[in-house]
Write an enzyme that holds these catalytic residues in place. Structure first.
Site, mmCIF file in Angstrom:
data_model
loop_
_atom_site.group_PDB
_atom_site.id
_atom_site.type_symbol
_atom_site.label_atom_id
_atom_site.label_comp_id
_atom_site.label_asym_id
_atom_site.label_seq_id
_atom_site.Cartn_x
_atom_site.Cartn_y
_atom_site.Cartn_z
ATOM 1 N N PRO A 41 0.858 -1.222 -0.031
ATOM 2 C CA PRO A 41 -0.005 -0.016 0.077
ATOM 3 C C PRO A 41 0.725 1.435 0.107
ATOM 4 C CG PRO A 41 0.040 -0.855 2.070
ATOM 5 C CD PRO A 41 0.634 -1.846 1.362
ATOM 6 N N ASP B 186 1.782 0.860 -11.674
ATOM 7 C CA ASP B 186 0.786 1.410 -11.554
ATOM 8 C C ASP B 186 0.954 3.030 -10.939
ATOM 9 O OD1 ASP B 186 -0.726 -0.160 -12.997
ATOM 10 O OD2 ASP B 186 -1.398 -1.510 -11.641
ATOM 11 N N LYS C 8 -3.722 4.045 -13.960
ATOM 12 C CA LYS C 8 -5.073 4.383 -14.255
ATOM 13 C C LYS C 8 -5.689 5.251 -13.128
ATOM 14 C CE LYS C 8 -6.317 0.195 -16.522
ATOM 15 N NZ LYS C 8 -4.999 -0.544 -16.007
ATOM 16 N N ILE D 274 -6.308 -8.515 -5.624
ATOM 17 C CA ILE D 274 -7.274 -7.659 -4.799
ATOM 18 C C ILE D 274 -7.757 -6.354 -5.375
ATOM 19 C CG2 ILE D 274 -8.315 -7.072 -2.594
ATOM 20 C CD1 ILE D 274 -6.658 -9.188 -1.125
ATOM 21 N N THR E 234 -2.210 -6.143 0.824
ATOM 22 C CA THR E 234 -3.488 -5.213 0.332
ATOM 23 C C THR E 234 -3.786 -4.254 1.163
ATOM 24 O OG1 THR E 234 -5.309 -5.655 -0.425
ATOM 25 C CG2 THR E 234 -5.067 -6.931 1.431
ATOM 26 N N ALA E 235 -4.276 -3.162 0.507
ATOM 27 C CA ALA E 235 -4.482 -1.836 1.253
ATOM 28 C C ALA E 235 -5.296 -1.897 2.768
ATOM 29 C CB ALA E 235 -5.147 -0.897 0.403
ATOM 30 N N MET F 179 -11.374 2.325 -3.233
ATOM 31 C CA MET F 179 -11.803 3.546 -4.183
ATOM 32 C C MET F 179 -13.311 3.760 -3.994
ATOM 33 S SD MET F 179 -10.341 1.289 -7.542
ATOM 34 C CE MET F 179 -10.846 -0.378 -6.821
#
Length: 248
Positions: A12, A35, A57, A93, A118-119, A170
């Site tokens: 993260p 990314d 993105k 994920i 993962t975050a 998000m």
């Protein structure tokens, strides 16, 4: 001679959360496609001899469409390179790692997946919020607040459940709709919520509120992406357990 693609989770943000394997392969790469959510400190680990390409993105702004990223991975590997596909968090994920691997399989390109923190796990830990706890939450659910069709039309009835922690990736853009929908489907307006901005980095900010007031709190504090939402009674422990400012 065909090379190989290494799909690596960069975690993260904090570079020290990279796995040993991820660090080793990153420093051996010939080509790195990275990314938007990969931190500068991690990008700085890429060797000067490697070709670096940003393929990130943001909302409604893609430097390369996903199909072109897939094709680029294939082309670089078939040219004999050790290709690292570097993704924030964990590639499986909400990282679209599966879509990229499907293309590699179709093209006969060998690959390896190196999972990352993962975050949800990293940001919760650095914010002082256990995702599960015998007294507060016996299950945790990861969701994305930005669906493929651009909506936030989540299975709301399933999400309003006692002793459950919700982690929404998000979720900032649709935060008002998320909070209103959860209340409409039965979540108590006083349900604790935490918003973790730029989690695990030196710029981390954590704001706690309720599901009723969280949109106003995030707006007043000008919270920016990347930001993670953690919803549940477990958030009440945040002020007691947060260690980031003391030990980081």
């Amino acid at each position: 001679m065909t090379g190989k693609v290494y799909l690596i989770g960069a975690g993260p943000g904090d570079p020290e959360l990279l796995t040993l394997k991820a660090h080793r392969l990153l420093t051996m790469a010939d080509v790195v496609l990275y990314d938007r959510l990969v931190g500068k400190e991690i990008i700085d680990l890429i060797p000067d001899t490697a070709e670096k390409k940003y393929v990130g993105k943001a909302k409604s702004l893609h430097s390369l469409p996903q199909e072109e990223i897939n094709s680029l991975l294939v082309a670089k590997a078939k040219a004999g390179n050790r290709v690292v596909r570097l993704k924030g968090g964990d590639p499986f994920i909400f990282g679209r790692g599966g879509e990229e691997l499907e293309e590699l399989i179709e093209e006969g390109v060998p690959f390896e997946v190196i999972p990352g923190v993962t975050a949800a796990a990293g940001c919760a830990a650095y914010a002082g919020i256990p995702l599960t706890h015998r007294d507060y939450a016996q299950s945790v659910r990861f969701l994305t607040g930005h669906l493929k069709n651009g909506t936030t039309d989540l299975p709301w009835e399933e999400l309003v459940h006692p002793a459950q922690t919700l982690v929404i990736y998000m979720g900032l853009t649709g935060l008002q709709e998320i909070s209103q929908s959860l209340i409409r489907f039965g979540m108590v307006p006083s349900m604790p919520v935490a918003v973790v901005e730029k989690g695990t980095t030196s710029e981390q900010r954590v704001f706690t509120s309720t599901i009723k007031e969280v949109y106003e709190v995030a707006t007043q504090n000008e919270v920016k992406s990347p930001a993670l939402l953690i919803i549940g009674e477990i958030v009440t422990l945040q002020s007691k357990l947060e260690w980031y400012g003391k030990y980081k």
